[in-house]
Enzyme design. Structure first.
Site, PDB file in Angstrom:
ATOM      1  N   HIS A 135       0.832  -1.197   0.000  1.00 61.43           N
ATOM      2  CA  HIS A 135       0.000   0.000   0.000  1.00 61.43           C
ATOM      3  C   HIS A 135       0.874   1.258   0.000  1.00 61.43           C
ATOM      4  CE1 HIS A 135      -3.380  -2.652   1.156  1.00 61.43           C
ATOM      5  NE2 HIS A 135      -4.129  -1.697   0.656  1.00 61.43           N
ATOM      6  N   LYS A 139      -0.656   4.957   4.496  1.00 64.66           N
ATOM      7  CA  LYS A 139      -1.503   4.019   5.231  1.00 64.66           C
ATOM      8  C   LYS A 139      -0.901   3.755   6.606  1.00 64.66           C
ATOM      9  CE  LYS A 139      -4.076  -0.298   4.712  1.00 64.66           C
ATOM     10  NZ  LYS A 139      -5.348   0.382   5.025  1.00 64.66           N
TER      11      LYS A 139
END
Length: 251
Positions: A135, A139
């Site tokens: 990700h 995040k």
């Protein structure tokens, strides 16, 4: 349908765009600098609030929406460990929450494929399973909620595995932490944070002879935004604690 947005980052803006194109009205937008708007008549008029914030704020946001008797759709992850029982109690008392770690149709189908593969792998103990999720650097939680959902789906089908554990975490600065000390009955979830990656999830079954890997690679966040609005449309006419299984049961 009247929609309130809680969290107005990239996902909030995309959800707003999708919702308007589908003919819905945005009646309230709440972000970090206008928390008092939870008490406004505009927010209370919403049929559904869509919440995309962070693990530390999500549960409080849900409770504040419930206090105004507004149903909630949330894609925030990382808060369930401490508050899942509280949410179940609140929904038993008449509130409505639709939660998913990922609103993408592709991820939902990927999870179904993963569970079917895990069921097949019950017969083949030479194959050991692991997960990897990649990700963007913004995040906060690791592993991702989607990876946890995938792992829990595998655990339902693969008898020789009993729990998932955090594996290694490769941080944006290149440092690596965590552990590769995984017991035979555990599934390791390894995490990588780099660039602006929307989300890549891979599940691998490795044996001394070969390796099988299946992957879902999100090209952008558009599918997540559309899925969140579809979930809101469903939530507006349903009650209780809802999931993607409920939504797709009607497809």
């Amino acid at each position: 349908m009247k929609i309130a947005l809680i969290g107005y980052g990239k996902m909030g803006h995309m959800i707003e765009d999708v919702a308007r194109k589908r003919g819905h009205q945005i009646v309230s937008i709440i972000d970090a600098d206008n928390q008092e708007d939870f008490e406004s008549k505009a927010f209370a008029s919403a049929d559904v609030a869509i919440e995309f914030t962070n693990p530390t704020a999500a549960y409080g946001n849900i409770c504040r929406a419930f206090s105004q008797y507004v149903k909630v759709v949330t894609g925030s992850t990382g808060w369930q460990k401490d508050h899942q029982a509280d949410i179940e109690r609140l929904c038993d008392q008449g509130h409505t929450l639709f939660w998913s770690s990922n609103f993408s149709l592709g991820v939902y189908l990927f999870n179904q494929v993963s569970q079917y593969l895990a069921k097949l792998m019950n017969k083949y103990p030479d194959y050991d399973v692991s997960l990897e999720e990649v990700h963007h650097i913004h995040k906060l939680d690791a592993p991702s909620g989607t990876a946890i959902t995938l792992a829990e789906g595998i655990l339902k089908q693969l008898d020789r595995k009993h729990e998932w554990v955090k594996g290694t975490l490769l941080a944006p600065d290149g440092t690596q932490s965590g552990t590769d000390q995984v017991k035979p009955d555990q599934i390791a979830i390894n995490s990588i944070r780099r660039d602006e990656v929307p989300g890549i999830h891979s599940i691998s079954y490795d044996s001394p002879f070969d390796k099988i890997t299946i992957t879902h690679d999100a090209h952008n966040r558009g599918g997540f935004a559309l899925g969140a609005v579809l979930a809101a449309e469903y939530t507006a006419t349903h009650e209780g604690l809802l999931t993607m299984d409920d939504l797709f049961a009607e497809k």
